[in-house]
Structure formats: C-alpha cells, structure tokens
Design a protein around this motif. Structure first.
Motif, PDB file in Angstrom:
ATOM      1  N   CYS A 232       0.837  -1.205   0.000  1.00  7.62           N
ATOM      2  CA  CYS A 232       0.000   0.000   0.000  1.00  7.62           C
ATOM      3  C   CYS A 232       0.870   1.253   0.000  1.00  7.62           C
ATOM      4  O   CYS A 232       1.795   1.368   0.804  1.00  7.62           O
ATOM      5  CB  CYS A 232      -0.912   0.021   1.223  1.00  7.62           C
ATOM      6  N   THR A 233       0.562   2.181  -0.893  1.00  6.64           N
ATOM      7  CA  THR A 233       1.239   3.467  -0.974  1.00  6.64           C
ATOM      8  C   THR A 233       0.193   4.560  -0.769  1.00  6.64           C
ATOM      9  O   THR A 233      -0.824   4.582  -1.470  1.00  6.64           O
ATOM     10  CB  THR A 233       1.929   3.655  -2.329  1.00  6.64           C
ATOM     11  N   VAL A 234       0.435   5.458   0.197  1.00  3.05           N
ATOM     12  CA  VAL A 234      -0.582   6.440   0.583  1.00  3.05           C
ATOM     13  C   VAL A 234       0.002   7.849   0.587  1.00  3.05           C
ATOM     14  O   VAL A 234       1.089   8.067   1.124  1.00  3.05           O
ATOM     15  CB  VAL A 234      -1.153   6.136   1.991  1.00  3.05           C
ATOM     16  N   LEU A 235      -0.740   8.789  -0.015  1.00  4.60           N
ATOM     17  CA  LEU A 235      -0.481  10.220   0.118  1.00  4.60           C
ATOM     18  C   LEU A 235      -1.687  10.810   0.834  1.00  4.60           C
ATOM     19  O   LEU A 235      -2.826  10.666   0.362  1.00  4.60           O
ATOM     20  CB  LEU A 235      -0.317  10.912  -1.235  1.00  4.60           C
ATOM     21  N   CYS A 236      -1.463  11.456   1.971  1.00  3.94           N
ATOM     22  CA  CYS A 236      -2.576  12.033   2.722  1.00  3.94           C
ATOM     23  C   CYS A 236      -2.105  13.313   3.401  1.00  3.94           C
ATOM     24  O   CYS A 236      -0.914  13.621   3.441  1.00  3.94           O
ATOM     25  CB  CYS A 236      -3.115  11.041   3.751  1.00  3.94           C
ATOM     26  N   ARG A 237      -3.059  14.058   3.972  1.00  5.42           N
ATOM     27  CA  ARG A 237      -2.719  15.370   4.528  1.00  5.42           C
ATOM     28  C   ARG A 237      -2.034  15.280   5.887  1.00  5.42           C
ATOM     29  O   ARG A 237      -1.376  16.215   6.310  1.00  5.42           O
ATOM     30  CB  ARG A 237      -3.991  16.219   4.635  1.00  5.42           C
ATOM     31  N   ASP A 238      -2.219  14.152   6.602  1.00  5.87           N
ATOM     32  CA  ASP A 238      -1.615  14.016   7.922  1.00  5.87           C
ATOM     33  C   ASP A 238      -0.972  12.633   8.049  1.00  5.87           C
ATOM     34  O   ASP A 238      -1.552  11.710   8.609  1.00  5.87           O
ATOM     35  CB  ASP A 238      -2.688  14.207   9.003  1.00  5.87           C
ATOM     36  N   PRO A 239       0.241  12.463   7.509  1.00  6.18           N
ATOM     37  CA  PRO A 239       0.887  11.147   7.563  1.00  6.18           C
ATOM     38  C   PRO A 239       1.182  10.682   8.983  1.00  6.18           C
ATOM     39  O   PRO A 239       1.265   9.486   9.243  1.00  6.18           O
ATOM     40  CB  PRO A 239       2.173  11.343   6.754  1.00  6.18           C
ATOM     41  N   ARG A 241      -0.797  10.844  11.646  1.00  2.02           N
ATOM     42  CA  ARG A 241      -1.957  10.096  12.137  1.00  2.02           C
ATOM     43  C   ARG A 241      -2.065   8.743  11.447  1.00  2.02           C
ATOM     44  O   ARG A 241      -2.412   7.735  12.085  1.00  2.02           O
ATOM     45  CB  ARG A 241      -3.217  10.913  11.892  1.00  2.02           C
ATOM     46  N   LEU A 242      -1.746   8.705  10.161  1.00  2.00           N
ATOM     47  CA  LEU A 242      -1.801   7.448   9.420  1.00  2.00           C
ATOM     48  C   LEU A 242      -0.772   6.457   9.957  1.00  2.00           C
ATOM     49  O   LEU A 242      -1.072   5.280  10.165  1.00  2.00           O
ATOM     50  CB  LEU A 242      -1.561   7.705   7.930  1.00  2.00           C
ATOM     51  N   VAL A 243       0.452   6.926  10.185  1.00  2.00           N
ATOM     52  CA  VAL A 243       1.507   6.041  10.675  1.00  2.00           C
ATOM     53  C   VAL A 243       1.153   5.509  12.063  1.00  2.00           C
ATOM     54  O   VAL A 243       1.384   4.336  12.375  1.00  2.00           O
ATOM     55  CB  VAL A 243       2.863   6.769  10.679  1.00  2.00           C
ATOM     56  N   ARG A 244       0.580   6.367  12.904  1.00  2.00           N
ATOM     57  CA  ARG A 244       0.177   5.906  14.236  1.00  2.00           C
ATOM     58  C   ARG A 244      -0.883   4.810  14.128  1.00  2.00           C
ATOM     59  O   ARG A 244      -0.867   3.846  14.900  1.00  2.00           O
ATOM     60  CB  ARG A 244      -0.362   7.083  15.065  1.00  2.00           C
ATOM     61  N   ARG A 278      -6.911  -8.408   4.960  1.00  2.00           N
ATOM     62  CA  ARG A 278      -7.809  -7.879   5.996  1.00  2.00           C
ATOM     63  C   ARG A 278      -7.296  -6.547   6.526  1.00  2.00           C
ATOM     64  O   ARG A 278      -8.075  -5.600   6.723  1.00  2.00           O
ATOM     65  CB  ARG A 278      -7.931  -8.892   7.126  1.00  2.00           C
ATOM     66  N   GLU A 279      -5.992  -6.450   6.761  1.00  2.00           N
ATOM     67  CA  GLU A 279      -5.416  -5.192   7.250  1.00  2.00           C
ATOM     68  C   GLU A 279      -5.544  -4.090   6.217  1.00  2.00           C
ATOM     69  O   GLU A 279      -5.786  -2.921   6.566  1.00  2.00           O
ATOM     70  CB  GLU A 279      -3.948  -5.411   7.623  1.00  2.00           C
ATOM     71  N   ALA A 280      -5.385  -4.427   4.945  1.00  2.00           N
ATOM     72  CA  ALA A 280      -5.520  -3.429   3.888  1.00  2.00           C
ATOM     73  C   ALA A 280      -6.945  -2.868   3.833  1.00  2.00           C
ATOM     74  O   ALA A 280      -7.154  -1.676   3.580  1.00  2.00           O
ATOM     75  CB  ALA A 280      -5.139  -4.033   2.537  1.00  2.00           C
ATOM     76  N   THR A 281      -7.927  -3.733   4.072  1.00  2.00           N
ATOM     77  CA  THR A 281      -9.316  -3.261   4.120  1.00  2.00           C
ATOM     78  C   THR A 281      -9.513  -2.287   5.272  1.00  2.00           C
ATOM     79  O   THR A 281     -10.177  -1.250   5.126  1.00  2.00           O
ATOM     80  CB  THR A 281     -10.268  -4.463   4.274  1.00  2.00           C
ATOM     81  N   LYS A 282      -8.934  -2.585   6.437  1.00  2.00           N
ATOM     82  CA  LYS A 282      -9.024  -1.678   7.585  1.00  2.00           C
ATOM     83  C   LYS A 282      -8.362  -0.343   7.267  1.00  2.00           C
ATOM     84  O   LYS A 282      -8.867   0.726   7.657  1.00  2.00           O
ATOM     85  CB  LYS A 282      -8.371  -2.311   8.814  1.00  2.00           C
ATOM     86  N   LEU A 283      -7.230  -0.375   6.564  1.00  2.00           N
ATOM     87  CA  LEU A 283      -6.542   0.858   6.183  1.00  2.00           C
ATOM     88  C   LEU A 283      -7.416   1.701   5.256  1.00  2.00           C
ATOM     89  O   LEU A 283      -7.534   2.924   5.432  1.00  2.00           O
ATOM     90  CB  LEU A 283      -5.217   0.515   5.500  1.00  2.00           C
ATOM     91  N   ARG A 284      -8.040   1.054   4.284  1.00  2.00           N
ATOM     92  CA  ARG A 284      -8.900   1.784   3.345  1.00  2.00           C
ATOM     93  C   ARG A 284     -10.085   2.426   4.061  1.00  2.00           C
ATOM     94  O   ARG A 284     -10.422   3.582   3.807  1.00  2.00           O
ATOM     95  CB  ARG A 284      -9.382   0.827   2.252  1.00  2.00           C
ATOM     96  N   LEU A 285     -10.698   1.700   4.982  1.00  2.00           N
ATOM     97  CA  LEU A 285     -11.825   2.247   5.740  1.00  2.00           C
ATOM     98  C   LEU A 285     -11.380   3.394   6.646  1.00  2.00           C
ATOM     99  O   LEU A 285     -12.107   4.385   6.811  1.00  2.00           O
ATOM    100  CB  LEU A 285     -12.483   1.143   6.574  1.00  2.00           C
ATOM    101  N   PHE A 286     -10.178   3.273   7.220  1.00  2.00           N
ATOM    102  CA  PHE A 286      -9.644   4.349   8.055  1.00  2.00           C
ATOM    103  C   PHE A 286      -9.455   5.623   7.246  1.00  2.00           C
ATOM    104  O   PHE A 286      -9.816   6.728   7.689  1.00  2.00           O
ATOM    105  CB  PHE A 286      -8.318   3.906   8.671  1.00  2.00           C
ATOM    106  N   LEU A 287      -8.901   5.489   6.035  1.00  2.00           N
ATOM    107  CA  LEU A 287      -8.693   6.667   5.185  1.00  2.00           C
ATOM    108  C   LEU A 287     -10.019   7.287   4.757  1.00  2.00           C
ATOM    109  O   LEU A 287     -10.126   8.516   4.637  1.00  2.00           O
ATOM    110  CB  LEU A 287      -7.865   6.280   3.955  1.00  2.00           C
ATOM    111  N   GLN A 288     -11.015   6.485   4.515  1.00  2.00           N
ATOM    112  CA  GLN A 288     -12.333   7.009   4.142  1.00  2.00           C
ATOM    113  C   GLN A 288     -12.930   7.850   5.262  1.00  2.00           C
ATOM    114  O   GLN A 288     -13.642   8.826   5.011  1.00  2.00           O
ATOM    115  CB  GLN A 288     -13.283   5.862   3.795  1.00  2.00           C
ATOM    116  N   ASP A 289     -12.630   7.493   6.501  1.00  2.00           N
ATOM    117  CA  ASP A 289     -13.202   8.211   7.649  1.00  2.00           C
ATOM    118  C   ASP A 289     -12.524   9.553   7.891  1.00  2.00           C
ATOM    119  O   ASP A 289     -13.193  10.535   8.193  1.00  2.00           O
ATOM    120  CB  ASP A 289     -13.105   7.349   8.916  1.00  2.00           C
ATOM    121  N   TYR A 290     -11.194   9.613   7.788  1.00  2.00           N
ATOM    122  CA  TYR A 290     -10.526  10.832   8.221  1.00  2.00           C
ATOM    123  C   TYR A 290      -9.945  11.667   7.078  1.00  2.00           C
ATOM    124  O   TYR A 290      -9.649  12.854   7.266  1.00  2.00           O
ATOM    125  CB  TYR A 290      -9.442  10.487   9.252  1.00  2.00           C
ATOM    126  N   ASP A 291      -9.769  11.098   5.900  1.00  2.00           N
ATOM    127  CA  ASP A 291      -9.223  11.885   4.788  1.00  2.00           C
ATOM    128  C   ASP A 291      -9.711  11.304   3.462  1.00  2.00           C
ATOM    129  O   ASP A 291      -9.065  10.440   2.865  1.00  2.00           O
ATOM    130  CB  ASP A 291      -7.690  11.876   4.842  1.00  2.00           C
TER     131      ASP A 291
END
Length: 312
Positions: A232-239, A241-244, A278-291
């Motif tokens: 998974c490669t992610v660009l977001c406004r608050d890395p 929070r994502l890393v945590r 399964r973890e990738a699905t959780k990551l995608r749902l997390f990004l949908q919620d906060y960014d």
C-alpha cells in the motif's frame, strides 16, 4: 530530507514507552520460531492431502504421479493391500535411500512428512472405506483429487517443509547427479500416468493426464493465494496520524519517503506499508473516515520476505 526527519522525530516523541515496548514485543514474537504453529500447519496440509488421496484419487485410480500414484498402481496389481499400506512401503524405501545418500540434517521434516502422510491415508481408509468412487461424476472427483492435495501441498511447501515421497528422490538427484530435477520428476510422473493407461484404459488414463497438468498449476496458484499481501502506498494530509494507525492499530510498520508531485511541484510525505488483505481493508476504511482526499494504491504481491512475513 529535513521535513522527513522532522516527521520521524515527531512520531518518536509521540510514542510512549509502553507503545515502544509493545512494538518490540510484537517484533520479537514474529521473529521467534513458530513451533506449535509450524507443527499444526504441516499436519493440516498432510491431512488435507491424505483426504484427497484416499477419497478421490485411489477409488478412481487417478495415478497422477508421486508416491500416491505408485501406490495406487501397486494396490491394483496386488489388491490384498490398500493404497495407504503401499504408501508406507514406498515411503519407507525412499527414506532409507535418503538416509544412505543424504545427511540427516538435509532430510529434516521430510522423514516425518513421509510417514505422517502414509498414516493419514491409512487412517482415512480405515475411517471411510470406499469400495467404489464417492460419486458417479468422474470429472467432479478429478477436481477434488487435484484440488485437495494441491491445497495441502501448498500449505506444507509454504512453511518450508515438504510432503516427503519423491521429494527425497529430488534431493538425491540434486546432490549426486547433473540431471535437471524438474524434468526428472516430470518423466517419473509421466511413466506412472503411462502405466495407468495400460492398467485402467484410455478413459482413466486421459483423466490422469488432465489431472497431472492441472496439479502443478493448482499448487502454484494455491501458494500465491496463501502468500498474497497488499503493498500500500498512501499520500494524505496528515501522515503522522496514518503512521500511528498502522503501527498501533494494525501492529505493522511503514516506510516514509519524500516525493514531488509532477503537476504542482509540491513535496509530499508518502507512506508505504505491506499488509494482509484484511489489514488493507481496515486501512482503506480508516482513510475514508478521516481523509477522503487521500490517494491510495494497492498492489498484490505473493513474495514478501522479511520481518513479520515469510522468513529469509
């Protein structure tokens, strides 16, 4: 570079001693030998393989190569003994050859697998004796005769073990001859299928050819499916929070790198991590919620070697 160093420093400062201790504990647990888990997985794979042999291969005379194919043919020639009994004999002979031509360290779990598979086949034959094929659908039986041993073998191969049998012959050939092992084993499987043509007629013989072709493809696909991970490669406004979330929520780690966008020339912190499906699905749902503006790419990979995944 300075921006990335600052981000890493902030992440380290925000991590509590308890969180760092938990991360160390998880890392050490992933690096320890799995012991009981390894033993359970190898037995699960062998048991699934044995079910395919005893319930689907043997009653239909699907001699698809290997020790099971030899045993099916021998059981037809000498009907006083079951396929499981001949597997004990054939595997015992191969183990003796291995002990003569190979050292005990090289044999490793192969000796256990050889006899355990024979035991499982005998147990299934004793518990569910079949005088005729389980169903009247030969093609359906061939699918299960190929699929179950392929899944079982994939589980065993995936943890670095083997199902024994002709694997011992392969190790002997590798060490003492210049023959190409893949071709040598293919020739031996082809000879077993040819014997099936002579014993059981062209109908069963052609089914054996089809099963032999599908066997290798199914094993490869099963291994890839078991090992498949998401890069998974992610660009977001608050890395931060994502890393945590990745470290403390998914108990994984990530790599940070600085990239430059081609359109605006703006510099971004890119987060790269490797996760299970399964973890990738959780990551995608997390990004949908906060960014919702985050940019996420996922690439499938079946060859992830390193801490937390497959051993080196």
């Amino acid at each position: 570079m300075r921006e990335r160093d600052c981000l890493v420093e902030r992440l380290e400062n925000e991590t509590t001693p308890a969180e760092r201790a938990e991360a160390l504990r998880l890392s050490q647990r992933r690096e320890r030998p799995r012991g009981i888990v390894f033993f359970a997985e190898i037995n699960l794979g062998l048991a699934i393989t044995a079910i395919g042999i005893a319930l689907f291969k043997a009653p239909n005379h699907f001699a698809l190569g290997g020790t099971s194919g030899i045993s099916i043919i021998l059981s037809t020639l000498f009907p006083a003994l079951h396929v499981g009994s001949f597997m004990w004999i054939v595997n015992a002979g191969l183990v003796l050859l291995g002990l003569v031509f190979l050292d005990r360290t090289t044999m490793g779990w192969t000796v256990f697998s050889s006899f355990a598979l024979s035991a499982y086949v005998s147990a299934v034959e004793w518990a569910l004796p079949l005088a005729a094929p389980l169903t009247g659908d030969t093609m359906l039986e061939l699918i299960f005769a190929v699929l179950l041993p392929a899944v079982g073998s994939a589980i065993v191969f995936n943890i670095g073990a083997s199902t024994g049998g002709t694997d011992i012959l392969a190790m002997i050939l590798r060490r003492h001859t210049s023959l190409e092992i893949g071709k040598a084993l293919m020739v031996s499987d082809a000879l077993i299928v040819l014997a099936a043509f002579g014993l059981y007629g062209p109908r069963t013989g052609l089914y054996c050819v089809l099963g032999l072709v599908c066997k290798t493809l199914f094993i490869d696909e099963a291994i890839e499916s078991i090992n498949q991970r998401k890069v998974c490669t992610v660009l977001c406004r608050d890395p931060r929070r994502l890393v945590r979330f990745i470290v403390h929520g998914l108990h994984r780690t990530a790599t940070l790198r600085t990239e430059t966008g081609a359109f605006k020339g703006q510099r971004y912190e890119v987060v790269v991590t490797v996760l299970t499906r399964r973890e990738a699905t959780k990551l995608r749902l997390f990004l949908q919620d906060y960014d919702r503006e985050a940019f996420l790419t996922m690439v499938n990979s079946s060859e992830i070697v390193g801490r937390g995944f497959r051993g080196v």
